[in-house]
Structures are given as C-alpha cells and as structure tokens.
Write an enzyme that holds these catalytic residues in place. Structure first.
Site: not given
Length: 620
Positions: A101, A486, A509
């Site tokens: 890994n 989230e 904006h």
C-alpha cells in the site's frame, strides 16, 4: 488506500484472509489477490480483476491450502486495474512475494537498474520492483530479514509492505513508512492488516507499527526493529470495539447502519467528558499540552481533508463563539505548500477519522518541526496522528466502513464543540450558567437525533422525485454553510450527481446563473429562537429562498420544526428538532445523509464503495 491482510499460525489461512479482505474492501476494490505457502513449501498465488467476489470464484475453481499467507485488495495508483497488475507480486524465482500500500516514487530508476541485472518485469506497477530488490539481496547471501531491511532502505516514497519467502517457513515480514500497519497478537498466531476491522474477530490485542519500523512474525513470536535493525518495544493496546460493530447488523449497507449509529457515537464521544451538574468539560488525553498552553493560545489553525475539513469549518464557528479565539481552516493538502504564519501562541488542530491521512500527517509534521503544538481529533487510538500529536480528543464512533463518512463527521463536530467549551471555560468567556446550559443541550442531542432517524420515511419518498437529477445546489449561511458543503459532498460521492455547496449570501455572485426549473436547490435554514444573530441569518437566507423561487428553481428546505415562513415558499420541507444554533448542524446533516443514500440506491450505485474513492487516503 489498498488493503493488506496476513496471517501466520495453525489455522487454514485462505478463509481467514478472504474474510479480512472483505472487511477491508472499502480501502480498494479494483482487484484482489492472495499468496499462500503450501505444505510442500511452494508459493501459490490467485488474483482477479474487479471485486473480491471474483477472487473468491478463482479460489473456488483452484483452491489453495496453507497456514500462512498474505492477501490484498487494490485501489490502483500505478498500473491499470487488471489481473496482471493485481497484488501479490513475486520475484523472478517465484519464491518471494510482496503486497503493498503506497507509492514507490523512485521505482523507475530502481527498475532500470534491475533490468541491467537481467530482472524481467511482467506488470506496470511500482510494487513489483520490491520483490525483485529482495531477490537481488538474497542472491548476495543476505537472510530474508536482512534482504527486506536493505530493500526498504533503497525505496523512496511511502509504503506499507508485507512479504513472504517460501524459503523462510512460517514467517511474514512487514514494514511501514507512511500507510498504516496494525499487528494483531493471538495465541500461537499473528496477524497483519491495514486496518483493525480485518482482524478484530480474531484478536483485540494489537499494536501499530511506527514509521521506519519492521515486524518479523512467526507462529511463536513477533519482533520489531527500526530500519537500521535496532530493537523496538511495540506499544500494545486492547481494542474495545465490538466486532459486530464492523458488520452490517441487518442494514442493507454499512453507510445506512453508520447513519443510524450516530446517536450512539455522539453519546460515547461525550461520555465522561462533561459534568451535567457544573457544565465543566474534562479533556484528559493531553500528553504535552497543558492547561497553561491552552490558556495562552491566541489563534488556532485547523488542517483536515474532505468531510473532516467540513467539520473543521463548523468547529470554527463553535470555537470562535464559545472561546473567542480566531480560527483558520486549511485543506491539509494545501497547508504544507505555503508558509503559514505560526508562533508559540498558535495551536494546530488536525482532524482525521483514520489518523492516517497522508496530507494531514504532513501538516502535523510541518508544525512539529517548527516547535509548535498540535492537537488531534481522531477515531483510531494508536494511529500515526494520535502518536505524533501533543494531545488527542478521541471520537468514539467505532469502526466506520462506508467510504462516505457519516458518524465520524458528527462525532468530530461533538469533539470540536467540547473543545470550544473547554477553551471557553479556561479563558473565562463562558459563565458557569452558560456552561451548564450547553451541557444540558448536549445531553438532549442524541434523543433528538434518534427521533429524526425514526421519522425518516419522507426522505426516502423525496429521493423518488430527485434521483434522476443531474445537478444539485446546497446553500447555507453561517454554521449552516459547512452543512451545505457536506451535504453536497455526500451526494456527489455516492450517487455521482454533480453537487455544489455554497454560502447562500454568494448566490448573486455567480450561482444564480445556474437556476432554472430543473435545478433542485437545497437550503439549510434552521434557527434558534431568541438568538438574534441566528434570526438575522435565517431572515437573510429566507430572502435567498424567495430569489430561487422567483427564478423557478426547485426549493428543498431543511428547517426547524414549526417554521412558518420559509416552509410556505419551499417546494419540499424537511423539519429537524429545535436546538441551539451551534448544535443544529449535527441534526441538519442527518436528512442530507439519508437523502444522498436513498438517491444513490435508486440510481443503482455502490453506496459503500463508490467508484474511484477509498476510505483512508494514505498517499498524496
């Protein structure tokens, strides 16, 4: 980001490793493989492209037997996700095998040198060169252990390695520089894995290898040294997680189970840390941060990634309001690439579910090198971040298997809230009466979460209307802004729908240009009765809702129970129980998690293992 499982003992190794890989499949699912040394001391390998079930089918057709071996589930970095590139990888002799890994940054140079010595390579991976380097050192007369030691000294990058040699019976050697390696200790058996759930069914006694350490495991013993060969005494710990917590427990997916575990995770993160009688907060896990240190800090910098970064933004609102300390929140991946302004009165707060996030560790080390103090919020005791930080607030969420984080997020916000209260009490910005009120609100929160989860059928119904959407916009102001971020992340992670989180006040904006009759716009517009700042924020966000409706957008609003203003102009309303302003994100995120989940299920997506993502990002 890949998953490693190894075992040496007296049991049949194949079912044990396959079961462990199944528990680690969230770490990588492009391909999988297993290597076993049989009773004739022959090294046998089975590999398969795709999900773990493909490897299981390969083993059904060509079984393996043995009592020690290693397995791997891959998330591709170097080389396409093919059977050829699947781990384990062996050397030219076929006697040495490696699972890995991480990333070997200098593998091309090493590969070129090995080719000059007549080594033949069959894959596109960086991992294969490790087996060949070991082979080269064995040819020079080194023992297996010494060959591994010499090899890791030549590698540049980050790696977790587990290795076998058919000529070294009943032995597994593991090495770490970066990604996690956990060693499990049993009775006449030893385990190695990338994460605790893989071995929790077999042992609760574990230790984590430190960076620059090697473990040599046999059936009878484990010995740990540093890369130079100096003996190291591992720090044993006992894991208290119930193994059943790492199973689905009757839920269709781990993610759904973990959403429903959030009230328990909140209770256990709070438990023992706050007095209902006095409101006092007790954080007793600090190693090298004293109360005097906390009292002198004048600024806090937060470094985190992904969902933990969103928790950090929510924590900014909590800590600034409760303790009146300025808080800046950085992506950990950007922190080390600038020159942050730090002094002795600055605290770095790092947030990571796994405690092994590469970018966050890099930020931590950057500050430690400058002599600064680092506090961590983490879910895994003994992980790299908890070992290197000066203090830790552990979240007690239990194992989180779903790639899309849920209970880790809410328990991180609870830890941040506790930190804000603790600092506020130390600095005198909270009165005893205010502290007691906050403690009471915390005590009531899990029940409110349970009530919200027990009344979630409407969320599933809502998913029927929006699962074909191609875009989503999530909007919120103040502490509702990180909830918008989230919520958008959860939807894009698991349903593959493009979604953006935005501050509601920024609509004019730019984002207003996106609004049409096909765009669902999710507003988080909760409010705390009697809180003037909260009421003002609510009114301004209500104006944004009216703006979206004027442009024919589809409005879905998360509102406080009993809302009589924004509910009237919204197309769909999701109500959450009334709470204090600072705790409302922990309630308002729950329906957004559930909506993302149900939409993903309706779209036929792999909820627990979304494409191209892995649970712990242990490489940069």
């Amino acid at each position: 980001m890949c998953g490693i499982v190894g075992y040496v003992g007296n049991k049949q190794v194949v079912p044990l490793i396959i079961d462990g890989l199944r528990k680690l499949e969230y770490r990588g699912y492009d391909s999988a493989g297993i290597a076993v040394v049989d009773e004739n001391h022959e090294l046998k390998i089975r590999r398969a492209e795709g999900k773990l079930r493909n490897l299981e089918e390969a083993l059904r057709q060509k079984p393996l037997d043995g009592t020690y071996g290693v397995g791997h589930t891959r998330w591709a970095t170097h080389g396409r996700p093919t059977e050829e590139n699947a781990h384990p990888h062996r050397d030219c002799t076929g006697r040495v095998v490696v699972v890995h890994n991480g990333i070997i940054e200098n593998y091309l140079d090493l590969k070129a040198n090995l080719k000059k010595k007549d080594h033949h390579f069959v894959t596109e991976t960086d991992t294969e060169i490790v087996a060949h380097l070991i082979e080269e050192h064995l040819k020079q007369g080194d023992s297996f252990e010494e060959a591994v030691r010499q090899t890791v000294g030549e590698l540049r990058g980050i790696f977790a390695l587990s290795m076998l040699s058919a000529d070294e019976p009943d032995t597994i050697i593991s090495a770490r520089l970066g990604p996690p390696v956990v060693i499990g200790v049993g009775d006449g058996e030893y385990f190695v894995a990338s994460d605790i759930p893989a071995i929790l069914e077999h042992t609760r006694d574990v230790f984590f290898l430190g960076d620059g350490e090697i473990a040599v495991m046999t059936k009878d013993s484990v010995r740990v040294t540093d890369f130079a060969g100096t003996q190291v005494q591992p720090q044993m710990q006992r894991i208290t997680w119930d193994p059943i917590q790492a199973e689905k427990g009757g839920f269709k997916h781990f993610m759904l189970k973990e959403i429903y575990e959030q009230p328990r995770a909140v209770r256990e993160t709070v438990e023992g840390r706050i007095s209902l009688d006095t409101g006092r907060v007790f954080l007793d896990e600090m190693k090298n941060i004293t109360q005097a240190d906390f009292a002198r800090f004048t600024s806090i910098k937060v470094a985190a990634c992904g969902t933990s970064w969103h928790a950090g933004i929510a924590g900014k609102y909590m800590i600034e309001e409760l303790a009146r300390i300025g808080v800046d929140v950085d992506y950990a991946s950007e922190f080390r690439y600038r020159d942050p302004v730090l002094d002795e009165n600055t605290l770095l707060l790092v947030i990571s579910q796994s405690g092994e996030t590469a970018d966050t560790i890099a930020a931590l080390r950057e500050v430690k090198e400058r002599g600064g103090k680092v506090l961590s919020i983490c879910n895994v005791q003994g992980s790299m971040i908890t070992r290197e930080a000066d203090g830790t607030i552990l979240t007690h969420a239990g194992p989180e298997i779903g790639v899309a984080s849920t209970k880790a997020f809410t328990s991180q916000m609870i830890a941040l809230y506790l930190l804000g209260l603790y600092l506020g009490q130390l600095r005198g910005t909270l009165t005893p009466e205010q502290s007691k009120a906050h403690a009471q609100q915390l005590a009531e929160l899990p029940v409110k979460m349970e009530n919200l989860l027990n009344d979630s059928d409407a969320i599933e119904e809502l998913s029927k209307e929006f699962f074909r959407a191609t875009d989503f916009l999530y909007l919120g102001r103040g502490i509702n802004f990180p909830v918008a971020l989230e919520g958008a992340l959860k939807l894009k992670e698991i349903s593959y729908i493009h979604a953006e989180g935005y501050p509601a006040g920024e609509m004019k904006h730019g984002p207003n240009a996106l609004i049409d009759e096909r765009l669902p716009v999710m507003f988080i517009n909760t409010r705390e009765a009697g809180n003037r700042a909260s009421e003002l924020r609510y009114e301004k966000t209500h104006s944004n809702i009216v703006e979206v409706k004027a442009r024919e957008g589809i409005v879905i609003s998360v509102l406080t129970e009993g809302d009589s203003m924004s509910s009237v102009v919204s197309d769909h309303v999701i109500e959450i129980p009334a709470s204090s302003d600072l705790l409302s994100p922990i309630l308002s995120i729950i329906p957004l998690q559930l909506l993302a989940y149900h939409i993903a299920v309706r779209r036929g997506c792999d909820v627990d293992q979304p494409r191209n993502l892995a649970k712990s990002v242990t490489v940069e």
